[in-house]
Design a protein around this motif. Structure first.
Motif, PDB file in Angstrom:
ATOM      1  N   TYR A 481      58.485 -62.495 -89.941  1.00 47.25           N
ATOM      2  CA  TYR A 481      57.578 -62.644 -91.081  1.00 47.25           C
ATOM      3  C   TYR A 481      57.441 -61.319 -91.838  1.00 47.25           C
ATOM      4  CZ  TYR A 481      53.228 -62.853 -93.702  1.00 47.25           C
ATOM      5  OH  TYR A 481      52.296 -62.763 -94.701  1.00 47.25           O
ATOM      6  N   GLU A 500      54.499 -68.214 -94.943  1.00 48.91           N
ATOM      7  CA  GLU A 500      53.164 -68.504 -94.392  1.00 48.91           C
ATOM      8  C   GLU A 500      52.948 -70.014 -94.278  1.00 48.91           C
ATOM      9  OE1 GLU A 500      50.485 -66.489 -96.968  1.00 48.91           O
ATOM     10  OE2 GLU A 500      50.972 -64.480 -96.198  1.00 48.91           O
ATOM     11  N   VAL A 503      54.734 -71.212 -91.219  1.00 47.52           N
ATOM     12  CA  VAL A 503      53.974 -70.885 -90.001  1.00 47.52           C
ATOM     13  C   VAL A 503      52.867 -71.914 -89.792  1.00 47.52           C
ATOM     14  CG1 VAL A 503      52.388 -69.214 -88.966  1.00 47.52           C
ATOM     15  CG2 VAL A 503      54.474 -68.422 -90.074  1.00 47.52           C
ATOM     16  N   ASP A 504      52.124 -72.235 -90.887  1.00 49.19           N
ATOM     17  CA  ASP A 504      51.032 -73.221 -90.770  1.00 49.19           C
ATOM     18  C   ASP A 504      51.569 -74.588 -90.378  1.00 49.19           C
ATOM     19  OD1 ASP A 504      49.199 -71.302 -91.472  1.00 49.19           O
ATOM     20  OD2 ASP A 504      49.256 -71.779 -93.617  1.00 49.19           O
ATOM     21  N   LEU A 507      52.502 -74.504 -86.655  1.00 45.32           N
ATOM     22  CA  LEU A 507      51.319 -74.418 -85.787  1.00 45.32           C
ATOM     23  C   LEU A 507      50.396 -75.617 -85.917  1.00 45.32           C
ATOM     24  CD1 LEU A 507      50.438 -70.634 -86.119  1.00 45.32           C
ATOM     25  CD2 LEU A 507      51.668 -71.772 -84.287  1.00 45.32           C
ATOM     26  N   LYS A 524      44.701 -70.951 -85.311  1.00 44.60           N
ATOM     27  CA  LYS A 524      44.302 -69.797 -86.134  1.00 44.60           C
ATOM     28  C   LYS A 524      44.560 -68.482 -85.393  1.00 44.60           C
ATOM     29  CE  LYS A 524      40.775 -72.197 -88.883  1.00 44.60           C
ATOM     30  NZ  LYS A 524      39.350 -72.259 -89.238  1.00 44.60           N
ATOM     31  N   ARG A 527      48.159 -67.772 -85.493  1.00 47.89           N
ATOM     32  CA  ARG A 527      48.540 -67.391 -86.861  1.00 47.89           C
ATOM     33  C   ARG A 527      48.225 -65.911 -87.122  1.00 47.89           C
ATOM     34  NH1 ARG A 527      47.134 -67.127 -92.333  1.00 47.89           N
ATOM     35  NH2 ARG A 527      48.478 -68.384 -93.698  1.00 47.89           N
ATOM     36  N   ARG A 528      47.073 -65.441 -86.622  1.00 42.18           N
ATOM     37  CA  ARG A 528      46.715 -64.035 -86.826  1.00 42.18           C
ATOM     38  C   ARG A 528      47.668 -63.090 -86.096  1.00 42.18           C
ATOM     39  NH1 ARG A 528      41.329 -66.071 -86.442  1.00 42.18           N
ATOM     40  NH2 ARG A 528      41.256 -65.571 -84.218  1.00 42.18           N
TER      41      ARG A 528
END
Length: 533
Positions: A481, A500, A503-504, A507, A524, A527-528
């Motif tokens: 990323y 991004e 990724v969402d 996940l 979440k 993701r962080r």
């Protein structure tokens, strides 16, 4: 549906193995999780629950179905007998994994001999001898050693005597294994399956009796899987916060041991039943393999849900104003699983990733603009040549005509200036095209790394493997990323936004599972770790 009210429904299964596990993973738990679930279901907790799990004052609404008594109130079933039933089921979960014999040594010897035969067959060029070797390697059940060796012996092969001797050793070892006793159960194989269903409280499905809910799941399992004995079914009517019966639900515990064969093969039977359902009701749908991977296991459970939904509508809800149907999110998840499962079986070069398709579209648009600029340049050159020719003819005319020629000359100069500008524009477009191609190539590489990192993390997480490997997968995704973001030179940061979004999307799978049950971190949080502020 004839105007019936649509309601969703929750139907889940959980397999418990004969191993001791720290946590449940990928729809499987061990003896520890089974023991905990049995105590919860029978309302005999080993200690006071840390959180409120049920209302004691509504315990009179709980029912239990037992093979020897039928349905009775759970309060009327003494706790001593509940403990005894729990112990009996727990003992079954410690079933022996293999019989006492030399089977392991024979299996190892057969593997080594099989590899020798494979290597020998690779050196053959005659189709007949290759086929004879393959027939030996692919043998199933008790092998006809004499016939198989006779088929191989008729061919002229190098070191025939040695290879025939190796083939005979392999077939003799194979037959000894086949004639010997088989394992009762493989390591980490399910011995008990739990299943439950309920209507969400918010749907306010009313008029369904508690006994009817028990009979539904009991009849479904007894009709579809009659060879597997049900241990007990308990209905919980003491968990509804609104003190209503909308979300009353039964838990069923069934043995995975086939009462006819003695094998723990409920999963294989469920695969066969699901495939029969697909052939009859969904012709053309890809069937579930004999050893399903993670994605196929999710599809298997989804199809089992479909079967239970159909059974519910034809039985429990037939004479009611309700019709059970999967919500769009669940059905969309199934479609996505079918798509991913199909794509996963293709070579990487043939997979149709959405981001790659978008990149190809952008590349095509850039090439189209470059082609249009080339066409405009050709037209401008033709116009300029025409203007120059008119200028030459005008200079041969009178003074008045010379004035006109001067006008033509200036016009030609304008055309030449336009041509120079168009050539510069074309050069810029070609440079932009090359730059975008390089960016897209780098973007595809980094996106592949990003997706592989997240996918590998999901597989490692659901398989409950080493934590350090899971972290390496996340670090791989994070670095990919970062490379996307560092190399994104677009004005609107479109590549970073696409990364991004991917990724969402990846996940989002986590939100479909009970994180507390599977003991996996929230989406979440993951993701962080990948997209750091």
């Amino acid at each position: 549906m004839n105007g019936k009210k649509i309601t969703s429904m929750i139907f889940k299964t959980l397999n418990y193995t004969n191993e001791i596990k720290k946590k449940s993973t990928n729809g499987h738990g061990g003896r520890r999780q089974l023991f905990k679930s049995l105590r919860h279901s029978l309302r005999i907790p080993a200690s006071q629950p840390k959180k409120l799990e049920w209302f004691d004052e509504r315990s009179h609404l709980n029912l239990i179905w037992l093979p020897e008594t039928g349905t009775i109130k759970l309060d009327d079933y003494p706790k001593e007998q509940r403990e005894a039933r729990l112990a009996k089921i727990a003992d079954e979960a410690e079933a022996p994994t293999v019989v006492k014999n030399n089977r392991a040594e024979l299996l190892e010897a057969r593997t080594k001999l099989k590899n020798k035969i494979k290597n020998a067959s690779k050196k053959e060029t005659d189709e007949g001898s290759i086929l004879a070797f393959q027939n030996i390697l692919n043998v199933q059940g008790i092998a006809d050693t004499e016939q198989l060796l006779s088929d191989l012996e008729q061919f002229d092969i190098k070191r025939k005597s040695q290879k025939l001797d190796t083939a005979k050793q392999y077939l003799d070892c194979h037959n000894e294994i086949e004639r010997g006793p088989k394992p009762f159960i493989k390591k980490n194989q399910a011995v008990i399956q739990e299943a439950f269903f309920k209507f969400p409280s918010k749907n306010e499905v009313s008029g369904i009796s508690a006994a009817g809910r028990i009979d539904l799941i009991k009849d479904f399992y007894q009709q579809v899987f009659p060879e597997y004995p049900i241990k007990f079914i308990v209905l919980h009517g003491d968990e509804d916060v609104d003190l209503k019966d909308h979300s009353d639900h039964p838990h069923l515990f069934i043995s995975t041991k086939n009462s006819k064969t003695g094998r723990y093969d409920l999963r294989e039977t469920q695969i066969n039943k699901v495939n029969s359902y697909l052939i009859k009701h969904r012709p053309g749908t890809e069937l579930i393999g004999g050893k399903p991977d993670f994605l196929e296991s999710q599809l298997l459970f989804g199809y089992l849900q479909d079967m239970f939904y159909a059974y519910t509508n034809n039985r429990l809800l037939k004479n009611t104003p309700y019709y059970a149907k999967k919500n769009e999110k669940t059905e969309g998840h199934m479609n996505r699983l079918r798509y991913i499962n199909g794509e996963a079986k293709k070579p990487k070069s043939e997979r149709a990733f959405n981001l790659y398709t978008l990149a190809q579209e952008r590349k095509a648009k850039t090439e189209q603009k470059a082609q249009l600029a080339q066409q405009n340049r050709i037209k401008a050159e033709a116009a300029a040549e025409n203007a120059i020719e008119r200028h030459r003819l005008a200079e041969q005319a009178t003074v008045e005509e010379r004035e006109l020629a001067e006008a033509y000359r200036r016009k030609a100069e304008n055309y030449e200036g336009a041509i120079s500008k168009m050539r510069a524009d074309q050069a810029k477009a070609e440079a932009d095209h090359s730059k975008i191609k390089a960016e897209l190539k780098l973007f595809r590489s980094n996106m592949s790394e990003l997706i592989d990192g997240i996918t590998n993390w999901l597989e490692e997480t659901f398989a409950a493997r080493r934590k350090d490997i899971q972290e390496k997968c996340l670090e791989r995704a994070r670095k990919a990323y970062e490379r996307v973001r560092e190399n994104d030179k677009s004005e609107d940061s479109r590549f970073t936004k696409k990364a991004e979004a991917q990724v969402d999307t990846q996940l989002a799978e986590l939100e479909l599972y009970d994180n507390e049950l599977l003991d996996i971190p929230p989406a979440k949080e993951i993701r962080r770790k990948i997209i750091r502020p």
